[in-house]
Design a protein around this motif. Structure first.
Motif, PDB file in Angstrom:
ATOM      1  N   LEU A 118       0.854  -1.192   0.151  1.00  0.00           N
ATOM      2  CA  LEU A 118      -0.043   0.007  -0.099  1.00  0.00           C
ATOM      3  C   LEU A 118       0.943   1.219  -0.029  1.00  0.00           C
ATOM      4  CD1 LEU A 118      -2.833  -1.029   2.628  1.00  0.00           C
ATOM      5  CD2 LEU A 118      -3.025   0.162   0.457  1.00  0.00           C
ATOM      6  N   VAL A 119       0.908   1.967  -0.972  1.00  0.00           N
ATOM      7  CA  VAL A 119       1.811   3.192  -1.147  1.00  0.00           C
ATOM      8  C   VAL A 119       0.953   4.569  -1.206  1.00  0.00           C
ATOM      9  CG1 VAL A 119       3.371   4.139  -2.694  1.00  0.00           C
ATOM     10  CG2 VAL A 119       3.212   1.635  -2.390  1.00  0.00           C
ATOM     11  N   ARG A 120       1.173   5.502  -0.228  1.00  0.00           N
ATOM     12  CA  ARG A 120       0.493   6.747  -0.386  1.00  0.00           C
ATOM     13  C   ARG A 120       0.823   7.537  -1.432  1.00  0.00           C
ATOM     14  NH1 ARG A 120       0.485   8.407   5.116  1.00  0.00           N
ATOM     15  NH2 ARG A 120       2.711   8.873   4.990  1.00  0.00           N
ATOM     16  N   MET A 121      -0.094   7.924  -2.325  1.00  0.00           N
ATOM     17  CA  MET A 121       0.377   8.987  -3.371  1.00  0.00           C
ATOM     18  C   MET A 121       0.420  10.390  -2.851  1.00  0.00           C
ATOM     19  SD  MET A 121      -2.956   7.408  -5.813  1.00  0.00           S
ATOM     20  CE  MET A 121      -2.441   8.463  -7.115  1.00  0.00           C
ATOM     21  N   LYS A 122       1.648  11.032  -3.455  1.00  0.00           N
ATOM     22  CA  LYS A 122       2.096  12.161  -2.765  1.00  0.00           C
ATOM     23  C   LYS A 122       1.293  13.248  -3.338  1.00  0.00           C
ATOM     24  CE  LYS A 122       7.019  11.331  -2.705  1.00  0.00           C
ATOM     25  NZ  LYS A 122       6.761  10.935  -1.561  1.00  0.00           N
ATOM     26  N   GLY A 123       0.528  14.249  -2.443  1.00  0.00           N
ATOM     27  CA  GLY A 123      -0.265  15.136  -2.905  1.00  0.00           C
ATOM     28  C   GLY A 123      -1.677  14.982  -3.140  1.00  0.00           C
ATOM     29  N   ARG A 124      -2.021  13.533  -2.799  1.00  0.00           N
ATOM     30  CA  ARG A 124      -3.579  13.322  -2.641  1.00  0.00           C
ATOM     31  C   ARG A 124      -3.852  12.750  -1.559  1.00  0.00           C
ATOM     32  NH1 ARG A 124      -4.855  11.316  -8.716  1.00  0.00           N
ATOM     33  NH2 ARG A 124      -3.337  12.707  -9.867  1.00  0.00           N
ATOM     34  N   GLN A 125      -4.627  13.575  -0.794  1.00  0.00           N
ATOM     35  CA  GLN A 125      -5.098  13.199   0.386  1.00  0.00           C
ATOM     36  C   GLN A 125      -5.896  11.905   0.550  1.00  0.00           C
ATOM     37  OE1 GLN A 125      -4.492  15.443   3.246  1.00  0.00           O
ATOM     38  NE2 GLN A 125      -5.920  14.487   4.788  1.00  0.00           N
ATOM     39  N   GLY A 126      -5.317  10.960   1.175  1.00  0.00           N
ATOM     40  CA  GLY A 126      -5.964  10.031   1.596  1.00  0.00           C
ATOM     41  C   GLY A 126      -5.864   8.831   0.409  1.00  0.00           C
ATOM     42  N   GLN A 127      -5.339   9.164  -0.508  1.00  0.00           N
ATOM     43  CA  GLN A 127      -5.241   8.144  -1.567  1.00  0.00           C
ATOM     44  C   GLN A 127      -4.158   7.361  -1.752  1.00  0.00           C
ATOM     45  OE1 GLN A 127      -6.332   9.659  -5.504  1.00  0.00           O
ATOM     46  NE2 GLN A 127      -7.883  11.067  -4.666  1.00  0.00           N
ATOM     47  N   TRP A 128      -4.193   6.051  -1.910  1.00  0.00           N
ATOM     48  CA  TRP A 128      -3.016   5.255  -1.899  1.00  0.00           C
ATOM     49  C   TRP A 128      -3.256   4.441  -3.221  1.00  0.00           C
ATOM     50  CZ3 TRP A 128       0.034   3.883   2.522  1.00  0.00           C
ATOM     51  CH2 TRP A 128      -0.378   4.796   4.005  1.00  0.00           C
ATOM     52  N   LEU A 129      -2.420   3.558  -3.268  1.00  0.00           N
ATOM     53  CA  LEU A 129      -2.107   2.428  -4.501  1.00  0.00           C
ATOM     54  C   LEU A 129      -2.015   0.987  -3.782  1.00  0.00           C
ATOM     55  CD1 LEU A 129      -0.148   3.997  -7.284  1.00  0.00           C
ATOM     56  CD2 LEU A 129      -2.656   3.719  -7.265  1.00  0.00           C
ATOM     57  N   LEU A 130      -3.063  -0.216  -4.227  1.00  0.00           N
ATOM     58  CA  LEU A 130      -2.796  -1.240  -3.643  1.00  0.00           C
ATOM     59  C   LEU A 130      -1.994  -2.036  -4.690  1.00  0.00           C
ATOM     60  CD1 LEU A 130      -3.314  -3.562  -1.520  1.00  0.00           C
ATOM     61  CD2 LEU A 130      -5.560  -3.895  -2.703  1.00  0.00           C
ATOM     62  N   ILE A 131      -0.955  -2.566  -4.604  1.00  0.00           N
ATOM     63  CA  ILE A 131      -0.072  -3.251  -5.479  1.00  0.00           C
ATOM     64  C   ILE A 131       0.246  -4.730  -5.161  1.00  0.00           C
ATOM     65  CG2 ILE A 131       1.757  -3.118  -6.938  1.00  0.00           C
ATOM     66  CD1 ILE A 131       1.950  -0.122  -6.121  1.00  0.00           C
ATOM     67  N   LYS A 132      -0.027  -5.685  -5.974  1.00  0.00           N
ATOM     68  CA  LYS A 132       0.404  -7.221  -5.738  1.00  0.00           C
ATOM     69  C   LYS A 132       1.936  -7.126  -6.320  1.00  0.00           C
ATOM     70  CE  LYS A 132       0.283 -11.480  -4.952  1.00  0.00           C
ATOM     71  NZ  LYS A 132       1.309 -11.724  -4.163  1.00  0.00           N
TER      72      LYS A 132
END
Length: 181
Positions: A118-132
């Protein structure tokens, strides 16, 4: 030693989505994943961090009544335990990794297994990426959310939950058990 839970709820509120929940710090840290998790390392899924949930919510399966926040049917799509899986040479707890914005874990579930980030996206409040991550559990080209749609607790579909609720025959399941395998 108790192993921390992870739960994935399949939830049809305004739109169908999946809620990923990780037991961190005595609560279920939670992310709404609109398209659901993927076993394909080439696919990055948006995961929007939402409010933490109480641990008692882990095995909730049923229908949230109209007028309630998130009204609609909810089923337990996957459950298991996880372990923090820091990157090479790094150490840290899940809470520390969450705070830093990169949470690497190894899932031990009925459907999700292996390493995920789970990687938090820079500059995007509360948005992350889920990556296998690439590992033996990766399945490029697959869509686990299409292949596996029923509850891991009751084998019911989200449509069956909604129909039972409409007919007044739904026995809401709140098992409350812990998985400590």
């Amino acid at each position: 030693m108790k192993k921390p839970l992870f739960i994935v709820h399949k939830h049809r509120a305004t739109h169908l989505h999946y809620d990923l929940r990780l037991e961190i710090g005595g609560v279920l840290a939670s992310w709404a994943v609109p398209k659901g998790p993927s076993l394909d390392p080439g696919i990055k899924r948006l995961a929007i961090q939402v409010e933490d949930h109480d641990l008692a919510y882990a095995d909730f399966e049923g229908v949230i009544e109209e007028g309630g926040y998130g009204a609609g049917p909810v089923l337990v799509w996957d459950r298991g335990w996880f372990e923090p899986s820091p990157r090479h040479g790094e150490t840290g707890s899940a809470a520390e990794m969450l705070h830093e914005g990169v949470l690497d874990v190894r899932f031990h579930g009925r459907r999700l297994n292996g390493r995920f980030s789970l990687v938090r996206m820079k500059g995007r409040q509360g948005q992350w990426l889920l990556i296998k991550q690439e590992d033996d559990a990766a399945r490029p080209g697959s869509d686990i959310t299409v292949e596996q749609q029923q509850s891991v607790l009751t084998n019911r579909s989200i449509e069956e939950l909604a129909e039972e609720a409409a007919a007044g025959t739904l026995a809401t399941l709140a098992v409350g058990s812990r998985l400590n395998e």
